[in-house]
Design a protein around this motif. Structure first.
Motif, PDB file in Angstrom:
ATOM      1  N   GLN A   1      -2.413   2.230  -8.296  1.00  0.00           N
ATOM      2  CA  GLN A   1      -3.031   1.561  -7.155  1.00  0.00           C
ATOM      3  C   GLN A   1      -4.560   1.614  -7.243  1.00  0.00           C
ATOM      4  O   GLN A   1      -5.245   0.661  -6.883  1.00  0.00           O
TER       5      GLN A   1
ATOM      6  N   ASP B   1       0.853  -1.184   0.000  1.00  0.00           N
ATOM      7  CA  ASP B   1       0.000   0.000   0.000  1.00  0.00           C
ATOM      8  C   ASP B   1       0.895   1.241   0.000  1.00  0.00           C
ATOM      9  O   ASP B   1       1.553   1.552   1.000  1.00  0.00           O
TER      10      ASP B   1
ATOM     11  N   ARG C   1       0.189   4.202   0.164  1.00  0.00           N
ATOM     12  CA  ARG C   1      -0.247   5.263   1.067  1.00  0.00           C
ATOM     13  C   ARG C   1       0.399   5.125   2.437  1.00  0.00           C
ATOM     14  O   ARG C   1       0.401   6.075   3.222  1.00  0.00           O
TER      15      ARG C   1
END
Length: 455
Positions: free
Chosen positions: A374, A259, A261
């Motif tokens: 993503q 991920d 983020r």
């Protein structure tokens, strides 16, 4: 010759280095390169020295070590670092003294020995700390060369990661296209049966046959790409493709995507701008340019040449003090070399600023690409989940007798197409992650980077 003089002469000779011929044979070199493999004794001994398990998986981390051991870029940068280190010995050397003996015979002298012997010793003395500046310059250049080893190791690992990802993508694509071909053939068989029963038009069968032909062509292209990707992986490792024979590669690191983020990009960017190996190497080069400028400034001040001597002249012993000989700075005060080194220092500073700006751009582009893909990855995952749910539902209907096998085969074919789409996005996501990792010079969850880069 006096025994003491003989002993001194022999002592000086034993301190001299001697040339050792090391011929370079193209055939021997080629044979050694062709014999490289991931199962060679030299590589296994290297792994043993690092206390790695002998039978561990050939994942990215282990393959990285093999690339650091074999790749010619690593061998070259290590040789350049050794050369820079050896230059430090040259920089630290003090100038040797010299001696001159001049026997002179006088042909027309009367009532005296017709020989005059003149001996002079020349002792150079460096001034203004020049040796220290020279050693500082060499030390900084040696440090820069060692840092280039770490940066080259990152570049080798980055190319290896992309090459391994390409092998994973091509092998997975071959498997998926093989399954898709089998499913499409089942669908075509069902359609042909319906056509023979008069339940389906010929055009529908021809369209399905065209789809099967396209899958076969795609499978053939994927098999070629798989062979090409293995050759690229071998080159990234520094071995021939035959060296991969019998090796089972571990693609676990590519099955999922981290991920993005969760990555502290701002902090990692700041760290990269300060601590990337190429940044530190350029800082060391700037320090070397500083020392070079100091050396040229010091060269304004002449060195001292002490010249004591001795003369035997018609029976008289004459000792010459020869306290010093100075080079007079009449025509120049070394302004040219000083200006050159000042410009070199400024050029290095500009290169450093350009490098930092390029790093910022690389990180920004890679992070933006990683974030964008993503979102597409999430959509591909959702699409695949929907197709899987549809296959499960039709399977239940088939069990209840409400649909036929053709409906299930069609649903499974749609799921196979969704899996292929997910693979494409997954590979694109991994490529973006690899680019971000290379820009940051920081591992992002695909196996820690091995700091020991010397076999």
């Amino acid at each position: 010759m006096h025994p003491r003089q003989t002993l001194l002469f022999l002592t000086l000779l034993t301190g001299c280095a001697h040339f050792q011929d090391q011929p370079l044979d193209a055939q021997v070199s080629a044979s050694g390169l062709e014999a490289r493999s991931l199962n060679s004794g030299g590589l296994q001994a290297y792994f043993a020295s690092l206390k790695l398990p002998k039978d561990g998986p050939w994942d990215l981390a282990k393959l990285t070590l093999a690339a650091l051991f074999y790749h010619p870029d690593m061998a070259l940068i290590r040789a350049q670092a050794d050369m820079a280190g050896a230059a430090g010995q040259t920089a630290a050397q003090r100038p040797n003294p010299s001696v001159a003996i001049t026997p002179t015979w006088i042909s027309n002298i009367a009532d005296a020995v017709p020989w005059i012997f003149v001996g002079a010793l020349s002792i150079p003395i460096e001034t203004a700390g020049k040796r220290g500046y020279r050693m500082d310059k060499s030390r900084h250049l040696s440090a820069a060369a060692r840092l280039r080893i770490a940066d080259t190791a990152w570049l080798v690992r980055s190319r290896l990661r992309l090459a391994l990802l390409d092998v994973y993508a091509s092998e997975t694509a071959v498997q998926m296209l093989g399954q898709q071909q089998a499913l499409q053939a089942r669908v075509n068989g069902d359609l042909q049966a319906q056509q023979q029963a008069g339940e389906l038009a010929t055009s529908d069968v021809l369209a399905a046959q065209l789809a099967l032909d396209q899958v076969r062509l795609g499978l053939s292209a994927a098999e070629k790409k798989r062979a090409d990707s293995q050759a690229v992986l071998a080159a990234a490792l520094g071995i021939p493709v035959s060296g991969l024979a019998g090796v089972k590669l571990d693609f676990t690191a590519f099955a999922q995507v981290s991920d993005m983020r969760q990555i502290a990009v701002k902090q990692l960017t700041a760290k990269a701008l300060r601590e990337r190996p190429d940044v530190l190497a350029l800082l060391a080069e700037y320090a070397a340019a500083q020392a070079a400028l100091q050396l040229e400034v010091a060269n304004q001040y002449p060195n001292i040449q002490a010249n004591p001597g001795y003369t035997w002249n018609t029976g008289e012993n004459r000792w010459l003090m020869g306290l010093a000989a100075l080079q007079l700075p009449v025509f120049n005060q070394n302004q040219g070399p000083i200006a050159e080194m000042a410009a070199k220092r400024q050029e290095t500073a500009q290169r450093f600023e350009a490098l930092q700006l390029r790093i910022i751009g690389e990180i920004d582009r890679a992070y933006a690409a990683a974030q964008a893909v993503q979102n597409r990855m999430a959509a591909a995952e959702q699409s695949l989940d929907n197709r899987k749910a549809n296959v499960a539902a039709i399977q239940n209907l088939l069990t209840a007798g409400e649909v036929d096998a053709h409906a299930l085969a069609t649903a499974e074919l749609e799921q196979s197409l969704a899996e292929r789409s997910r693979l494409d996005v997954l590979v694109e996501s991994q490529q973006a992650a690899a680019q971000l990792e290379a820009a940051l010079r920081y591992p992002l969850g695909t196996g820690a980077f091995i700091k020991n880069t010397s076999p």
